[in-house]
Design a protein around this motif. Sequence first.
Motif, PDB file in Angstrom:
ATOM      1  N   ALA A 193       0.767  -1.177  -0.013  1.00 54.16           N
ATOM      2  CA  ALA A 193       0.029   0.218   0.000  1.00 54.16           C
ATOM      3  C   ALA A 193       0.872   1.243  -0.073  1.00 54.16           C
ATOM      4  O   ALA A 193       0.269   2.310  -0.567  1.00 54.16           O
ATOM      5  CB  ALA A 193      -0.948  -0.129   1.270  1.00 54.16           C
ATOM      6  N   ALA A 225      -0.377   4.982   1.033  1.00 51.73           N
ATOM      7  CA  ALA A 225      -1.173   5.575   0.317  1.00 51.73           C
ATOM      8  C   ALA A 225      -2.392   5.944   1.203  1.00 51.73           C
ATOM      9  O   ALA A 225      -2.518   5.523   2.117  1.00 51.73           O
ATOM     10  CB  ALA A 225      -1.841   4.843  -0.917  1.00 51.73           C
ATOM     11  N   PRO A 226      -3.012   7.269   1.044  1.00 49.01           N
ATOM     12  CA  PRO A 226      -4.179   7.751   1.879  1.00 49.01           C
ATOM     13  C   PRO A 226      -5.271   7.159   2.058  1.00 49.01           C
ATOM     14  O   PRO A 226      -5.404   6.114   1.239  1.00 49.01           O
ATOM     15  CB  PRO A 226      -4.215   9.298   1.500  1.00 49.01           C
ATOM     16  CG  PRO A 226      -3.650   9.318  -0.031  1.00 49.01           C
ATOM     17  CD  PRO A 226      -2.632   8.374  -0.028  1.00 49.01           C
ATOM     18  N   LEU A 268      -9.369   7.237   1.856  1.00 52.62           N
ATOM     19  CA  LEU A 268     -10.636   8.009   1.646  1.00 52.62           C
ATOM     20  C   LEU A 268     -11.458   7.716   2.240  1.00 52.62           C
ATOM     21  O   LEU A 268     -12.195   6.760   2.316  1.00 52.62           O
ATOM     22  CB  LEU A 268     -10.787   8.031   0.042  1.00 52.62           C
ATOM     23  CG  LEU A 268     -11.973   9.106  -0.291  1.00 52.62           C
ATOM     24  CD1 LEU A 268     -11.474  10.516  -0.100  1.00 52.62           C
ATOM     25  CD2 LEU A 268     -12.315   8.768  -1.697  1.00 52.62           C
ATOM     26  N   ARG A 315      -2.567  11.568   6.384  1.00 50.00           N
ATOM     27  CA  ARG A 315      -2.768  10.240   5.180  1.00 50.00           C
ATOM     28  C   ARG A 315      -4.517   9.986   5.069  1.00 50.00           C
ATOM     29  O   ARG A 315      -4.694   8.697   4.909  1.00 50.00           O
ATOM     30  CB  ARG A 315      -2.017   9.146   5.419  1.00 50.00           C
ATOM     31  CG  ARG A 315      -0.638   9.344   5.464  1.00 50.00           C
ATOM     32  CD  ARG A 315       0.025  10.295   4.371  1.00 50.00           C
ATOM     33  NE  ARG A 315       0.175   9.600   3.039  1.00 50.00           N
ATOM     34  CZ  ARG A 315       0.285  10.091   2.074  1.00 50.00           C
ATOM     35  NH1 ARG A 315       0.363  11.386   1.972  1.00 50.00           N
ATOM     36  NH2 ARG A 315       0.343   9.634   0.902  1.00 50.00           N
ATOM     37  N   PHE A 316      -5.153  10.971   5.518  1.00 51.48           N
ATOM     38  CA  PHE A 316      -6.610  10.897   5.487  1.00 51.48           C
ATOM     39  C   PHE A 316      -6.999  11.977   4.809  1.00 51.48           C
ATOM     40  O   PHE A 316      -7.087  13.134   5.089  1.00 51.48           O
ATOM     41  CB  PHE A 316      -7.074  10.643   7.091  1.00 51.48           C
ATOM     42  CG  PHE A 316      -8.406  10.269   7.237  1.00 51.48           C
ATOM     43  CD1 PHE A 316      -8.770   9.105   7.238  1.00 51.48           C
ATOM     44  CD2 PHE A 316      -9.428  11.301   7.054  1.00 51.48           C
ATOM     45  CE1 PHE A 316     -10.207   8.640   7.528  1.00 51.48           C
ATOM     46  CE2 PHE A 316     -10.694  11.099   7.626  1.00 51.48           C
ATOM     47  CZ  PHE A 316     -11.002   9.619   7.408  1.00 51.48           C
ATOM     48  N   ALA A 340     -12.603   7.116  -7.160  1.00 53.06           N
ATOM     49  CA  ALA A 340     -11.383   6.765  -6.239  1.00 53.06           C
ATOM     50  C   ALA A 340     -10.747   5.529  -6.289  1.00 53.06           C
ATOM     51  O   ALA A 340      -9.578   5.309  -6.384  1.00 53.06           O
ATOM     52  CB  ALA A 340     -11.701   6.969  -4.696  1.00 53.06           C
ATOM     53  N   SER A 385      -8.664   5.576  -9.617  1.00 46.59           N
ATOM     54  CA  SER A 385      -7.676   6.297  -9.736  1.00 46.59           C
ATOM     55  C   SER A 385      -6.362   5.528  -9.121  1.00 46.59           C
ATOM     56  O   SER A 385      -5.369   5.617  -9.526  1.00 46.59           O
ATOM     57  CB  SER A 385      -7.779   7.640  -9.070  1.00 46.59           C
ATOM     58  OG  SER A 385      -7.785   7.207  -7.426  1.00 46.59           O
ATOM     59  N   GLY A 386      -6.668   4.433  -8.344  1.00 41.92           N
ATOM     60  CA  GLY A 386      -5.776   3.815  -7.498  1.00 41.92           C
ATOM     61  C   GLY A 386      -4.817   4.661  -6.757  1.00 41.92           C
ATOM     62  O   GLY A 386      -3.844   4.011  -6.277  1.00 41.92           O
ATOM     63  N   ALA A 387      -5.096   5.552  -6.196  1.00 44.99           N
ATOM     64  CA  ALA A 387      -4.232   6.518  -5.342  1.00 44.99           C
ATOM     65  C   ALA A 387      -4.648   6.336  -3.901  1.00 44.99           C
ATOM     66  O   ALA A 387      -3.623   7.005  -3.176  1.00 44.99           O
ATOM     67  CB  ALA A 387      -4.731   8.040  -5.740  1.00 44.99           C
ATOM     68  N   PHE A 388      -5.401   5.538  -3.393  1.00 46.30           N
ATOM     69  CA  PHE A 388      -5.819   5.158  -2.171  1.00 46.30           C
ATOM     70  C   PHE A 388      -5.780   3.865  -1.964  1.00 46.30           C
ATOM     71  O   PHE A 388      -5.832   3.060  -2.698  1.00 46.30           O
ATOM     72  CB  PHE A 388      -7.487   5.751  -1.985  1.00 46.30           C
ATOM     73  CG  PHE A 388      -7.604   6.955  -2.204  1.00 46.30           C
ATOM     74  CD1 PHE A 388      -7.442   8.062  -1.317  1.00 46.30           C
ATOM     75  CD2 PHE A 388      -8.399   7.568  -3.490  1.00 46.30           C
ATOM     76  CE1 PHE A 388      -7.672   9.295  -1.604  1.00 46.30           C
ATOM     77  CE2 PHE A 388      -8.367   8.859  -3.601  1.00 46.30           C
ATOM     78  CZ  PHE A 388      -8.024   9.810  -2.642  1.00 46.30           C
ATOM     79  N   ARG A 410      -8.546  -2.964  -6.067  1.00 45.07           N
ATOM     80  CA  ARG A 410      -8.414  -2.149  -4.694  1.00 45.07           C
ATOM     81  C   ARG A 410      -9.545  -2.379  -3.824  1.00 45.07           C
ATOM     82  O   ARG A 410     -10.704  -2.602  -4.082  1.00 45.07           O
ATOM     83  CB  ARG A 410      -8.392  -0.611  -5.216  1.00 45.07           C
ATOM     84  CG  ARG A 410      -7.295   0.056  -5.945  1.00 45.07           C
ATOM     85  CD  ARG A 410      -6.303   0.353  -5.071  1.00 45.07           C
ATOM     86  NE  ARG A 410      -5.031   0.216  -5.926  1.00 45.07           N
ATOM     87  CZ  ARG A 410      -3.833   0.824  -5.412  1.00 45.07           C
ATOM     88  NH1 ARG A 410      -3.944   0.905  -3.993  1.00 45.07           N
ATOM     89  NH2 ARG A 410      -2.804   0.853  -6.067  1.00 45.07           N
TER      90      ARG A 410
END
Lengths: 309, 472
Positions: free
Chosen positions: A100, A103-104, A106, A134-135, A153, A156-159, A190
């Motif tokens: 992970a 990563a933040p 959400l 990270r939140f 979200a 995007s794979g950012a979380f 994810r």
Amino acid sequence: MVQTPMTRERLFALREEIARLEGNCAAAARQEALAGESGHARKRENHRLPLGVPALDHALEGGLPLNGMSEIRSQLMRDATAATGFALALAVLIQQQPEADHAPVLWISDTVTSMETGIPYALGLADFGLKPERFLHAAPRRLEEALWLAETAVESGAFSASILEVKGNSAHFGLTESRRLGLRAKAAGRPLLLLRQSGEEEASSAPFRFLVEPAPAKSRLLPDRSVLGGSIGNPVFRLTLEKSRNPAPVSLYLEWNPHDRQFFPAHEPERAWPAGRLSAHSGSRLPASANRPGRPQELGSVLALDQAS
Amino acid sequence: MRLTALDEAAEAIGLRKNQGVAEARAMCPKLDVVEEDLAADRRLLDGIADWCDRYTPLVALDGRDGLFLDISGCAHLFGGEKALLADILARLFHMGLDARGAISSAPGLSWAASRFGRGGIIADEDMETVLAPLPVASLRLDQQTIAALQKLGLKQIGDLVMAPRAPLARRFGTQLLLRLDQALGRDEEPVSPRRPVASLSAERRLIEPVQAEEDILYLTGQIAQSLKTSLEERGAGGRAFELMLFRVDGRVFRIAAGASQPLRDPKRIAALFSERLQAVHDDLDAGYGFEILRLNVMRHEAFDTPQEDFDGARQKDASLAGFVDRVSARLGADCLQNFQLCESHVPERAVAAAPAIHGFASGKKPVASGFPWSRSERPLRLFRRPEPVDVSLAEVPEGPPESFRWRRVMHRVSRSQGPERLAMEWWIDGADAQPRDYFRLEDDTGHRFWLYREGLYGQMPPPRWFMHGVFA
């Protein structure tokens, strides 16, 4: 009935196909071994996060799926914080995984639930084991916006984890929408945690559904391993795995240790507490006013009735 | 009631401004009188000013019925000053507006020439000859001064130019001479534009108007492509963009979008507007289509070109920034927030929510991460404002409640922890703010609450109890 080898072969293939569609790991792994293909994407597809409690991990077939949707439900609005706590504990576990990469997380909140039980509080999150920086907190106004947010979200794979909080069983969030979300999460690989506050059991596409109820917390331990009586320590949840491949629902008590960021199995708490206990306070009582001598320690507790003050 | 404005037919009959309505009706019994609506006039003028943005970004309102356009450096784009003026007047005429205009190097002279003279283009060397025969009213003076000048026989500006300056200044104040100098271009007169001027802008004029959203987005991407070189020359990327859509019938739409990081990639800029167009979909009426699209960079910041690497860490940051931009463009910047810790011990002030677009993705560290004071555990969810709780039985002087009623449900407290006394901040709340004693309570069903008592027992006002948060 006579089965020709041809039919048997065909039946076997169909069974494998069904198992693959249902996302059965063992079957998928076998098929993978048969096909002889290996790759990062395939490996990720079967990824599970063990929760560290053997009974639960066994029921979950290895752990919480990291490539799809899991549902967490609370029965009543007043149990919402317990479900919140369990979902955030899972998010902490997911976030501290090596893949992970911190990563933040959400949090997509629901307007009504935020009004009823408050919004996540950064200092409380820090105490719970989650880094507030990270939140990310999203407050969409309508359910459609919340669904779009969750989808975006996940894509995007950012979380490392996305938590979608919904209230009750909305007509706009039925099986179609949940299937769509589940497929998106699966395609992106994810985790998505669906947090249904004060909701009924409902058919959804999530393979696992947890029911979370509050339970009395553990007592705080003193340095010499003795228990500080009457104190409130690590939170305990009463967890029921309502939906899984197991026919019988699993029900157990889980303790979350925010310091170690780890779940521990807890025993069923004894309900009755001795009457007449004092407020737990490890330090001294509040000092008396500066210009007067300190008062003697009182023997019992003095109660103030409503009108007395 | 008096007449304030007339149309051509009324002027032909011989009516004048400031005439009484009764008198006008006597001259023409069929007269149609409409009450003046200043707000509607203002809206029309604003609409025309928006429309004039196609010629120059510097458009200023002038009184109730005039516009200043600063066309420095713009005229050549329309084939010279003459063609520009003809184009403006012709288009306004076709929209049904009777407009007059003048171009000169001084705003005052243009004002005078368009309202009292013949208008047109005035070269620098002709300024005095054009101005001389105009009445003194064309100098933008107050009524009193004009009347006084006329009483003295100074009826034309030419008379003033010839007159010695010192007596004029003594008699009429400096305002008269200032206006005279401004009209003659001897004194600077800034024109203040009604909108902030974009730092960069590019546009596309279309022969055939576009209506479809995909076309608008495609063109936005192309315009962004042409902006890219200018941004690269400055070493900058845009943080705030504005897309202006000029509809064929003169209406102008402005769509603003922000980015969490400086942007210059045309694809990402177009993606921002794709979300914005989704959000404003209902308000954007394409009508017969848009003929001009303009992309403004309202704010730009230094753009540091990142070194690409193989492990994909930067890719993750980019996807987070992309997500923040998309959500902020579609649902508004306030929808997505991150929490920042502040230097305060009062629970509701210790955390501030800030829009994520303002610095989550840019990697800014929170101001205060470590807290110097020791504190007890904080709840997982905090109420926006503390809710009053009905406590009937509590330990005095400073103990926890035995039971309490919250939201019409009785909770019996089985365990409690506390108190944690927090004094309020006297520099904000005042010296007489009551301290709070916080308790962590657990009821017999396992719910955990964060209650506080405001005030102390045995003092006036009597203490009140509040629910401030809930624990997991």
